[in-house]
Design an enzyme around this catalytic site. Structure first.
Site, PDB file in Angstrom:
ATOM      1  N   ASP A   1      -1.558   6.510   6.574  1.00 47.00           N
ATOM      2  CA  ASP A   1      -2.622   5.435   5.820  1.00 47.00           C
ATOM      3  C   ASP A   1      -2.636   4.314   6.974  1.00 47.00           C
ATOM      4  O   ASP A   1      -2.051   3.812   7.495  1.00 47.00           O
ATOM      5  CB  ASP A   1      -2.011   4.815   4.713  1.00 47.00           C
ATOM      6  CG  ASP A   1      -3.166   3.923   4.395  1.00 47.00           C
ATOM      7  OD1 ASP A   1      -3.960   3.695   4.887  1.00 47.00           O
ATOM      8  OD2 ASP A   1      -2.509   3.661   2.922  1.00 47.00           O
TER       9      ASP A   1
ATOM     10  N   LYS B   1     -12.501  -2.532   7.669  1.00 53.08           N
ATOM     11  CA  LYS B   1     -11.361  -3.223   8.571  1.00 53.08           C
ATOM     12  C   LYS B   1     -12.131  -3.043  10.563  1.00 53.08           C
ATOM     13  O   LYS B   1     -12.547  -3.664  10.718  1.00 53.08           O
ATOM     14  CB  LYS B   1      -9.806  -2.086   8.501  1.00 53.08           C
ATOM     15  CG  LYS B   1      -9.570  -2.150   7.388  1.00 53.08           C
ATOM     16  CD  LYS B   1      -8.974  -3.511   6.151  1.00 53.08           C
ATOM     17  CE  LYS B   1      -8.151  -3.112   5.904  1.00 53.08           C
ATOM     18  NZ  LYS B   1      -8.305  -3.936   4.331  1.00 53.08           N
TER      19      LYS B   1
ATOM     20  N   TRP C   1       0.937  -1.214  -0.133  1.00 48.42           N
ATOM     21  CA  TRP C   1       0.265  -0.360   0.387  1.00 48.42           C
ATOM     22  C   TRP C   1       0.998   1.300  -0.225  1.00 48.42           C
ATOM     23  O   TRP C   1       0.926   2.096   0.056  1.00 48.42           O
ATOM     24  CB  TRP C   1      -0.920   0.170   1.459  1.00 48.42           C
ATOM     25  CG  TRP C   1      -2.208  -1.134   0.844  1.00 48.42           C
ATOM     26  CD1 TRP C   1      -2.069  -2.709   1.595  1.00 48.42           C
ATOM     27  CD2 TRP C   1      -2.656  -1.841   0.276  1.00 48.42           C
ATOM     28  NE1 TRP C   1      -2.748  -3.542   1.302  1.00 48.42           N
ATOM     29  CE2 TRP C   1      -3.463  -2.909   0.274  1.00 48.42           C
ATOM     30  CE3 TRP C   1      -3.349  -1.308  -0.991  1.00 48.42           C
ATOM     31  CZ2 TRP C   1      -4.266  -3.477  -0.285  1.00 48.42           C
ATOM     32  CZ3 TRP C   1      -3.842  -1.371  -1.882  1.00 48.42           C
ATOM     33  CH2 TRP C   1      -4.743  -2.540  -1.700  1.00 48.42           C
TER      34      TRP C   1
END
Length: 358
Positions: A169, A193, A102
């Site tokens: 992030d 999540k 990511w």
């Protein structure tokens, strides 16, 4: 009805109490005769939901007044582009600490829009640790990191102090523990999540950052646009924000982030202890000092054994234990809504499986 032990990496488990509350209000939300999904985003009933979600975020995370809380769409992937579009200045590079796929994606998007630099990376070691030690750049637009790495099972334990604005992030570990929001200039996270269903992305951004942002980009891609309109510039993902508000209520009922953090550490330790005591039958991907409490990654001795483990675990009522396709193996994502009992059941199964296949 028997619910599965849900260890999916995302979309992931949602607290049963939240699902039941949403179920009870699905047809008629607070006497409106409509579902939340049917309410106008300009209506008072929805406005109350929207503002409550923002207020609860502020309360639980202790977000200072000099920050805006925004509800956007497009997931972290859109943020990979929006952040450099707004804040990457000409001749002033964005600096990246690389800890997984990511962060690679965030870097790739920023590189399309301006100058970038990598100041730390664990790629050469298969991303088995978080590169916490790096030289702090004296010049640049911002420093970007990924706080938790779902694929590799690594997590920052403490965050670096930098001279530049720090951007993070936090998609896979936001609100899983207490953090000092004031360390960051911008935090972003997809909700799927720890915060609820997919569809809404939370952005916590320092107002000072907005004042210095690029104005020569489309309005929908400006953080300032959404800030001025209370995240109602366009139709927001109303149902996802409603679910987010219910999850935040549930977090508060659990005792807030301090209690949630303590429980998450217990849950992770139960599974890591099983791995460490297996004598190499299970092997953790992440180095111990960088282990994630959210995503517990491990491998078995060979592919045949891995397939047997995943097959038998599914028969026993476990879901989502397969590792990411890029590295294989197994992964147990023990997010906030995954109960302690599920982690205990997994450790018990892992021990039984080892005895059976040793």
């Amino acid at each position: 009805m028997k619910r599965t032990h849900n260890f999916n990496a995302g979309p992931a488990a949602i607290p049963l109490a939240v699902l039941e509350k949403a179920q009870s209000e699905l047809i008629d939300f607070k006497g409106t005769g409509m579902s939340v999904m049917e309410l106008s985003h300009r209506s008072k009933p929805y406005e109350d939901v929207h503002n409550k979600a923002s207020q609860m975020m502020r309360e639980l995370m202790d977000i200072p007044e000099e920050y805006e809380v925004l509800f956007l769409q497009g997931g972290a992937s859109l943020q990979f582009a929006m952040i450099p579009m707004n804040f990457l200045k000409s001749g002033s590079p964005a600096h990246f600490v690389m800890s997984g796929v990511w962060s690679e994606k965030a870097l790739a998007e920023a590189a399309k829009l301006g100058e970038t630099a990598v100041i730390g990376s664990s790629k050469d070691d298969r991303y088995t640790f978080v590169p916490e030690k790096f030289e702090d750049p004296s010049e640049g637009s911002y420093v970007h990191l990924t706080s938790n790495n779902t694929i590799y099972g690594t997590q920052w334990k403490t965050f670096p102090k930098t001279k530049l604005p720090l951007v993070a992030d936090m998609s896979s570990d936001i609100m899983s523990r207490k953090i000092d929001v004031s360390q960051f200039s911008l935090i972003y996270a997809g909700a799927q999540k720890n915060l609820g269903p997919s569809g809404v992305t939370v952005v916590i951004v320092k107002k000072e950052m907005l004042e210095n942002a690029n104005q020569e980009i489309p309005s929908i891609l400006k953080y300032a646009t959404h800030s001025k309109q209370n995240s109602l510039y366009n139709t927001p993902p109303t149902f996802a924000i409603y679910m987010l508000s219910l999850v935040l209520e549930w977090m508060k009922e659990q005792g807030g982030l301090a209690a949630i953090e303590e429980l998450n550490e217990r849950k992770a330790q139960i599974i890591y202890s099983c791995i460490d005591k297996s004598g190499g039958f299970y092997r953790g991907h992440a180095k111990k000092e960088s282990r994630s409490n959210m995503n517990i990654t491990f491998t078995l001795e060979n592919e045949e054994l891995t397939k047997a483990f995943l097959k038998e675990s599914k028969e026993r009522g476990f879901s989502g234990l397969n590792g990411h396709r890029s590295i294989g193996g197994c992964r147990a994502s023990a997010y906030n809504a995954v109960p302690l009992e599920a982690c205990e059941a997994l450790a018990e199964f892992m021990t039984e499986f080892q005895k059976k296949h040793r």
